[in-house]
Design a protein around this motif. Structure first.
Motif, PDB file in Angstrom:
ATOM      1  N   LYS A  14      57.135  50.849  85.925  1.00 35.71           N
ATOM      2  CA  LYS A  14      56.212  51.909  86.320  1.00 35.71           C
ATOM      3  C   LYS A  14      56.189  52.997  85.239  1.00 35.71           C
ATOM      4  CE  LYS A  14      56.978  51.117  91.257  1.00 35.71           C
ATOM      5  NZ  LYS A  14      57.412  51.712  92.556  1.00 35.71           N
ATOM      6  N   ASN A  15      55.117  53.755  85.222  1.00 35.99           N
ATOM      7  CA  ASN A  15      54.953  54.808  84.204  1.00 35.99           C
ATOM      8  C   ASN A  15      55.167  54.245  82.796  1.00 35.99           C
ATOM      9  OD1 ASN A  15      54.562  56.800  86.240  1.00 35.99           O
ATOM     10  ND2 ASN A  15      56.785  56.957  86.493  1.00 35.99           N
ATOM     11  N   TYR A  16      54.585  53.083  82.575  1.00 37.57           N
ATOM     12  CA  TYR A  16      54.826  52.402  81.295  1.00 37.57           C
ATOM     13  C   TYR A  16      54.181  53.118  80.110  1.00 37.57           C
ATOM     14  CZ  TYR A  16      50.168  50.399  82.190  1.00 37.57           C
ATOM     15  OH  TYR A  16      48.835  50.221  82.458  1.00 37.57           O
ATOM     16  N   ASP A  17      53.167  53.941  80.371  1.00 38.42           N
ATOM     17  CA  ASP A  17      52.521  54.681  79.272  1.00 38.42           C
ATOM     18  C   ASP A  17      53.513  55.606  78.571  1.00 38.42           C
ATOM     19  OD1 ASP A  17      49.989  53.540  79.515  1.00 38.42           O
ATOM     20  OD2 ASP A  17      49.451  54.906  81.140  1.00 38.42           O
ATOM     21  N   LYS A  18      54.330  56.312  79.342  1.00 42.97           N
ATOM     22  CA  LYS A  18      55.316  57.224  78.751  1.00 42.97           C
ATOM     23  C   LYS A  18      56.377  56.453  77.962  1.00 42.97           C
ATOM     24  CE  LYS A  18      54.835  60.779  82.351  1.00 42.97           C
ATOM     25  NZ  LYS A  18      55.546  61.561  83.395  1.00 42.97           N
ATOM     26  N   LEU A  19      56.807  55.329  78.521  1.00 45.24           N
ATOM     27  CA  LEU A  19      57.807  54.522  77.825  1.00 45.24           C
ATOM     28  C   LEU A  19      57.236  53.951  76.533  1.00 45.24           C
ATOM     29  CD1 LEU A  19      60.623  53.282  77.781  1.00 45.24           C
ATOM     30  CD2 LEU A  19      59.759  51.388  79.182  1.00 45.24           C
TER      31      LEU A  19
ATOM     32  N   SER B  92      51.088  49.037  87.211  1.00 46.92           N
ATOM     33  CA  SER B  92      52.381  48.751  86.589  1.00 46.92           C
ATOM     34  C   SER B  92      52.274  47.446  85.792  1.00 46.92           C
ATOM     35  CB  SER B  92      53.492  48.638  87.638  1.00 46.92           C
ATOM     36  OG  SER B  92      53.264  47.527  88.487  1.00 46.92           O
TER      37      SER B  92
ATOM     38  N   MET C 250      54.972  55.334  74.628  1.00 40.98           N
ATOM     39  CA  MET C 250      54.892  56.417  73.649  1.00 40.98           C
ATOM     40  C   MET C 250      56.253  56.695  73.030  1.00 40.98           C
ATOM     41  SD  MET C 250      52.257  59.084  75.500  1.00 40.98           S
ATOM     42  CE  MET C 250      52.466  60.255  74.163  1.00 40.98           C
ATOM     43  N   LYS C 251      57.317  56.654  73.838  1.00 44.10           N
ATOM     44  CA  LYS C 251      58.661  56.906  73.317  1.00 44.10           C
ATOM     45  C   LYS C 251      59.073  55.818  72.318  1.00 44.10           C
ATOM     46  CE  LYS C 251      61.867  58.180  76.165  1.00 44.10           C
ATOM     47  NZ  LYS C 251      62.764  58.179  77.355  1.00 44.10           N
TER      48      LYS C 251
ATOM     49  N   GLU D 226      66.153  54.593  73.603  1.00 43.22           N
ATOM     50  CA  GLU D 226      65.004  55.181  74.288  1.00 43.22           C
ATOM     51  C   GLU D 226      64.703  54.514  75.623  1.00 43.22           C
ATOM     52  OE1 GLU D 226      63.562  57.840  73.155  1.00 43.22           O
ATOM     53  OE2 GLU D 226      64.678  57.879  71.272  1.00 43.22           O
TER      54      GLU D 226
END
Length: 415
Positions: free
Chosen positions: A77-82, A221, A84-85, A245
């Protein structure tokens, strides 16, 4: 200079065919031929194995990414933030989301299991192995909720063409008012790809990521992230940086770990094949010993005369060493040229043989690739040349030593 003009002249004389030494010249010719075939065979086989390994690696990496991030519970979930990191880690080229799962395909009364991957259209177009190998159809319409792209062999096996529809059945069940039911949906085939690797052309299906999320019930997701680095061979240098990360809910898996057993088997096979083929050259080196021994025995009188005229044992040793070394050098040079020419025309030779015998000598079902790959490794070729010359030179030492030990009195006693 180590070898004088007189010694070189004598060595060339012994290599030149004479009527009374026709049999010896024939044996020398077979020794040169043996060295040539051994060197050519070794160069050809090692180049094909290098090409096979590199082609396999490039296709596997080009299709699957250099590394992947998988969720321990199957959902990221929230794979966009991961994403980017991870993308900010130095050395990372790109990160793409992926929904991956297995499904049953059905069409024309034929059913087949397959690997289904949901990707974004820009990510699919960036996979050159697919985008540049579209056999039929186009990726322009790769959007919506009912479009799929199939491997050409999978489509052929199920009797499908572009524009046909295929039914996809999920292995998991959906809860309905009448009980658990498998999820079934029909999709339109908009393109067929053929990347030349049987495993992928025969099993893979691509669909838009939104459609895959809905089919596999992974709304908003994904279950994997693909990482492409600037250089896959330097992945070890950035592995720790990427892992730092990552949250504890996911784990890191690179292409070497995925295919470790395959590439280890290829490396072992390559090393064993090198040793086995070196035996061919070793046998040819023994032929040099035989031919040189016969040459020395046939010229005992001439050697005795040379000794009585003042030729030292060193001169006799150098003459016959140069004769034997010339056999090894000529055979190595001929074998190198033959091997490199064969590799340069290997695909033409493959087609020629297949047309003559009406059969496939490199079936993709077994070898994963459609054509014989070949890659010449210059360092490897140099090693082959050095080892061949070393064996050839060592094979001449004993005959040259025997020639130098010739006793003029014994050789001329009954003349």
């Amino acid at each position: 200079m180590i070898f004088g003009d007189f010694e070189r002249m004598l060595a060339m004389r012994y290599l030149t065919a004479r009527r009374q030494e026709g049999f010896i010249s024939l044996v020398v010719g077979f020794s040169i031929l043996g060295i040539s075939l051994g060197v050519a065979t070794l160069i050809i086989v090692m180049s094909v194995m290098n090409g096979f390994r590199d082609e396999l690696i490039s296709r596997i990496i080009g299709l699957n990414g250099h590394a992947s991030i998988y969720a321990r519970d199957g959902v990221i979930k929230n794979y966009d933030k991961l994403m980017m990191k991870i993308a900010l880690v130095p050395g990372v080229f790109s990160v793409t989301p992926l929904v991956e799962g297995q499904a049953m395909l059905a069409a024309n009364k034929i059913a087949s299991g397959s690997m289904v991957r949901g990707v974004r259209i820009k990510d699919l177009k960036s996979k050159k192995l697919i985008a540049n190998n579209i056999k039929d159809g186009s990726l322009k319409n790769f959007n919506g909720m009912n479009k799929v792209v199939l491997g050409s062999r999978l489509a052929h096996r199920m009797g499908l063409q572009v524009g046909d529809y295929i039914t996809m059945i999920s292995p998991s069940f959906a809860v309905t008012a009448i009980g658990n039911m498998p999820r079934i949906k029909t999709y339109e085939v908009i393109a067929l790809f053929e990347m030349g690797m049987y495993e992928y052309d025969n099993n893979f299906v691509y669909m838009p990521i939104k459609a895959a999320q809905k089919f596999f019930q992974q709304e908003n997701s994904v279950n994997a992230l693909e990482i492409f680095t600037e250089d896959p061979n330097l992945l070890d240098n950035i592995r720790c940086k990427i892992i730092k990360e990552l949250p504890s809910t996911v784990y890191f898996y690179d292409w070497q770990q995925k295919n470790n057993s395959l590439f280890n088997a290829l490396q072992v096979e390559r090393n064993v094949m090198f040793l086995i083929l070196m035996l061919i050259i070793l046998v040819a080196a023994f032929n040099i010993i035989s031919s040189m021994t016969m040459l020395v025995k046939d010229n005992l009188k001439e050697i005795a005369v040379l000794r009585t005229m003042g030729a030292s044992r060193g001169i006799i040793t150098r003459v016959f060493f140069m004769t034997g070394a010339s056999i090894g050098f000529i055979g190595t040079a001929m074998g190198t040229v033959l091997g490199l020419l064969f590799i340069a025309k290997i695909n033409t030779i493959q087609k020629w043989i297949e047309n003559i015998f009406v059969t496939s000598i490199f079936p993709s079902e077994i070898y994963f690739l459609a054509n014989v790959p070949a890659k010449i490794n210059s360092i490897e070729v140099i090693m082959i040349l050095i080892m061949t010359l070393a064996l050839s030179f060592m094979a001449t030492i004993y005959p040259a030593w025997r020639a130098a030990r010739t006793d003029p009195v014994e050789a001329l006693r009954y003349e």
